[in-house]
Each structure stands twice: as structure tokens, then as C-alpha cells.
Design an enzyme around this catalytic site. Structure first.
Site, PDB file in Angstrom:
ATOM      1  N   ASN A  62       0.827  -1.199   0.000  1.00  0.00           N
ATOM      2  CA  ASN A  62       0.000   0.000   0.000  1.00  0.00           C
ATOM      3  C   ASN A  62       0.864   1.251   0.000  1.00  0.00           C
ATOM      4  OD1 ASN A  62       0.528  -0.879   2.768  1.00  0.00           O
ATOM      5  ND2 ASN A  62      -0.951   0.632   3.482  1.00  0.00           N
ATOM      6  N   GLU A  64       0.230   5.284   0.591  1.00  0.00           N
ATOM      7  CA  GLU A  64      -0.720   6.308   1.016  1.00  0.00           C
ATOM      8  C   GLU A  64      -0.311   7.695   0.540  1.00  0.00           C
ATOM      9  OE1 GLU A  64      -2.217   4.060   5.067  1.00  0.00           O
ATOM     10  OE2 GLU A  64      -1.069   5.912   5.270  1.00  0.00           O
ATOM     11  N   TYR A  68      -6.297  12.081   0.573  1.00  0.00           N
ATOM     12  CA  TYR A  68      -7.156  10.905   0.447  1.00  0.00           C
ATOM     13  C   TYR A  68      -8.165  11.143  -0.656  1.00  0.00           C
ATOM     14  CZ  TYR A  68      -5.436   9.270   4.996  1.00  0.00           C
ATOM     15  OH  TYR A  68      -4.663   8.837   6.022  1.00  0.00           O
ATOM     16  N   CYS A  73      -3.996   0.630  -2.733  1.00  0.00           N
ATOM     17  CA  CYS A  73      -3.842  -0.595  -1.945  1.00  0.00           C
ATOM     18  C   CYS A  73      -2.760  -1.505  -2.534  1.00  0.00           C
ATOM     19  CB  CYS A  73      -5.166  -1.357  -1.911  1.00  0.00           C
ATOM     20  SG  CYS A  73      -6.534  -0.438  -1.188  1.00  0.00           S
ATOM     21  N   GLU A  75      -2.856  -4.724  -3.202  1.00  0.00           N
ATOM     22  CA  GLU A  75      -3.308  -5.648  -4.233  1.00  0.00           C
ATOM     23  C   GLU A  75      -3.271  -4.981  -5.615  1.00  0.00           C
ATOM     24  OE1 GLU A  75      -5.821  -6.478  -0.479  1.00  0.00           O
ATOM     25  OE2 GLU A  75      -4.816  -4.780  -1.401  1.00  0.00           O
ATOM     26  N   CYS A 111     -10.214  -4.743   0.150  1.00  0.00           N
ATOM     27  CA  CYS A 111     -11.355  -3.832   0.054  1.00  0.00           C
ATOM     28  C   CYS A 111     -12.167  -4.150  -1.211  1.00  0.00           C
ATOM     29  CB  CYS A 111     -10.876  -2.382   0.036  1.00  0.00           C
ATOM     30  SG  CYS A 111     -10.091  -1.863  -1.518  1.00  0.00           S
ATOM     31  N   CYS A 114     -10.379  -3.436  -4.574  1.00  0.00           N
ATOM     32  CA  CYS A 114      -9.374  -4.463  -4.871  1.00  0.00           C
ATOM     33  C   CYS A 114     -10.027  -5.772  -5.295  1.00  0.00           C
ATOM     34  CB  CYS A 114      -8.469  -4.686  -3.666  1.00  0.00           C
ATOM     35  SG  CYS A 114      -7.298  -3.334  -3.419  1.00  0.00           S
TER      36      CYS A 114
END
Length: 163
Positions: A62, A64, A68, A73, A75, A111, A114
Site C-alpha cells: 500500500n 498512502e 485521500y 492498496c 493488491e 477492500c 481491490c
């Protein structure tokens, strides 16, 4: 009258000793990928590992961002990175591991975004991709197909016909 539809998935619950050598390698590489996650905001480090048809492993983690939801992520970094750098490769196995910064590994499920991307990769390559995730009490869940995580996925067949 409404009809009831039951959806059933099968998940193998294993100990780490029951993993095949390829699964053990993929699992270890997913855990190792958490070390390079960039997670200064959530402090939640996630790693993904893709076992490829040539026996190599491709990692993601991940990443970040303070704006936001501009991060991504583990995956998806793994799958998108693979598509860019090695588009000829097929994914034959996958593992995802998660832990708080400097903490022990915890149950961490992909999530929804993903799950959609992962399921689409199976459709694109035309074969199931087994997935390993940590379960409770240090068990490992082996899903036989990524589609098991999202049985009613959105596919290209859901799009309107092209003119």
C-alpha cells in the site's frame, strides 16, 4: 414470489505447515512486502505477492497519500505494476498480508475496489487465481478463486453494447 439464491464458496483453512512450497514462498513474499509499505497516515502496512507462471514472485504494497483517496492498496499496486512491467505473465497464485506498523500480522481482507480488480484479472487471463489470506488464530485461508471474494462482480458484459 421472490426466489432465494444461495451462494456458496469453499475456503480451505490451513496451517502454514500445510502450504505447498510455492504457496509458502508467495505467503512469505507478501509478508515481506509489508516492510516497504508507505503508510504514515493509517500505520497499516499491507503487502501483496503474485506468484507468476514462470515461478517468480511480483510484490506490491500500500502507498498512502495525504490527499485521500489518492493512495493505492497493495493488491492493486501489485496487479497494475505487473501489467505494466510484465504483461505477458500469468498469475497462478496470490497472497495478501497486513499488520500495524511494527506489529504482528492481523486478519486483513481486500477492500471492495481491490476485489473488483482482482476478479477482473481472473476474467482477463481465463483461469482461477488462488488467494492466501490470514485467518483467525494464525490459520491461513486459501480461496480457490479470486471470484469467491466477489461472486457478483461487475464485468464487461454488464456494459452497454458498443455501437
Amino acid at each position: 414470489m421472490a426466489q432465494l439464491l444461495n451462494v456458496t464458496i469453499q475456503v480451505d483453512v490451513l496451517s502454514s505447515a500445510e502450504l505447498t512450497p510455492d504457496e509458502a514462498l508467495t505467503w512469505q513474499q507478501a509478508r515481506a512486502a509489508t516492510d516497504n509499505a508507505y503508510a504514515p497516515f493509517s500505520q497499516f502496512h499491507v503487502g501483496a505477492a503474485l506468484l507468476l507462471d514462470n515461478g517468480s514472485v511480483f510484490q506490491g504494497n500500500n502507498q498512502e497519500n495525504p490527499a485521500y483517496p489518492s493512495g493505492l492498496c497493495a493488491e492493486r499496486t501489485a496487479m497494475f505494476g505487473l501489467a505494466v512491467s510484465q504483461p505477458e505473465r500469468r498469475i497462478v497464485g496470490m497472497a495478501v498480508a497486513a499488520r500495524p506498523k511494527n506489529g504482528a500480522f492481523v486478519v486483513g481482507m481486500p477492500c471492495g475496489a481491490c476485489r473488483q480488480v482482482m476478479a477482473d484479472y481472473e476474467v482477463r487471463q481465463g483461469q482461477p487465481i488462488p488467494l492466501l489470506l490470514l485467518g483467525p488464530d494464525d490459520t491461513i485461508y486459501r480461496f480457490r478463486s479470486l471470484a469467491d471474494l466477489l461472486p457478483f462482480q461487475f464485468t464487461s458484459e454488464n456494459l452497454p453494447p458498443r455501437e
